[in-house]
Design an enzyme around this catalytic site. Structure first.
Site, PDB file in Angstrom:
ATOM      1  N   HIS A  46     -11.247  10.941  -9.386  1.00  0.00           N
ATOM      2  CA  HIS A  46     -10.048  10.812 -10.368  1.00  0.00           C
ATOM      3  C   HIS A  46      -9.016  11.834  -9.928  1.00  0.00           C
ATOM      4  O   HIS A  46      -8.528  12.652 -10.612  1.00  0.00           O
ATOM      5  CB  HIS A  46     -10.641  11.511 -11.610  1.00  0.00           C
TER       6      HIS A  46
ATOM      7  N   CYS B  42       0.722  -1.321   0.047  1.00  0.00           N
ATOM      8  CA  CYS B  42       0.133  -0.179  -0.021  1.00  0.00           C
ATOM      9  C   CYS B  42       0.832   1.228  -0.083  1.00  0.00           C
ATOM     10  O   CYS B  42       0.375   2.387  -0.259  1.00  0.00           O
ATOM     11  CB  CYS B  42      -0.731  -0.021   1.198  1.00  0.00           C
TER      12      CYS B  42
ATOM     13  N   GLU C 254     -13.535   0.491   0.781  1.00  0.00           N
ATOM     14  CA  GLU C 254     -12.333   0.728  -0.270  1.00  0.00           C
ATOM     15  C   GLU C 254     -12.326  -0.533  -1.183  1.00  0.00           C
ATOM     16  O   GLU C 254     -11.752  -0.463  -2.260  1.00  0.00           O
ATOM     17  CB  GLU C 254     -10.913   1.021   0.727  1.00  0.00           C
TER      18      GLU C 254
HETATM   19 ZN   LIG Z   1      -5.199   1.494  -0.881  1.00  0.00          ZN
END
Ligand SMILES: [Zn+2]
Length: 147
Positions: free
Chosen positions: A78, A37, A130
């Site tokens: 975006h 990550c 997420e």
């Molecule tokens: Zn992530």
């Protein structure tokens, strides 16, 4: 669909509205413990905000759905979240764009918007999903986040 289920917030307000949003954004977590990550990557975030109050405004709204979307989707869709240094400071772990912090910052932006309304609605919960298997719930604490 799994994404359609959200935890309920107990409250005694007369009105409750929920706004779903979806946004595409990239982020990275600038810490060695973040593993992969730490590399820049993207998510399709599913966000649900819960707003409640006893009174409507002059238009008959608790708050206009469109304003909620503009405050969140309008700012981050975006984008690379880390570029928004006002919201996500790369030096402060409490401001890294983790799912937890994204949820809290969404709440901060929504509540700041609501604080300007004469009918004083409150954002009681923010859910940020997420991935299909991971989501975070942020609920403000009375006396800490809310007066
Ligand atoms: Zn992530």
């Amino acid at each position: 669909m799994l994404q359609q289920f959200y935890p309920q917030v107990p409250h005694r307000y007369r009105y409750e509205l929920n706004k779903d949003m979806q946004l595409a954004a990239a982020h990275f977590i600038p810490h060695p413990d973040a593993g992969v990550c730490a590399r820049t990557h993207g998510h399709t975030y599913f966000i649900n905000v819960t707003v409640a109050g006893d009174d409507l405004d002059g238009s008959g709204f608790l708050v206009n759905f469109k304003e909620l979307k503009e405050a969140v989707h309008g700012r981050w869709d975006h984008t690379l979240l880390n570029d928004d240094v006002e919201s996500f400071d790369g030096m402060d772990p409490d401001r890294f764009p983790t799912t937890e912090v994204v949820a809290r910052v969404v709440w901060e932006r929504i509540q700041r918007l609501l604080d300007q309304k004469p009918n004083r609605p409150r954002c009681l919960q923010v859910v940020v999903r997420e991935t299909p298997t991971s989501y975070v719930v942020f609920r403000p604490r009375e006396g800490v986040d809310l007066p």
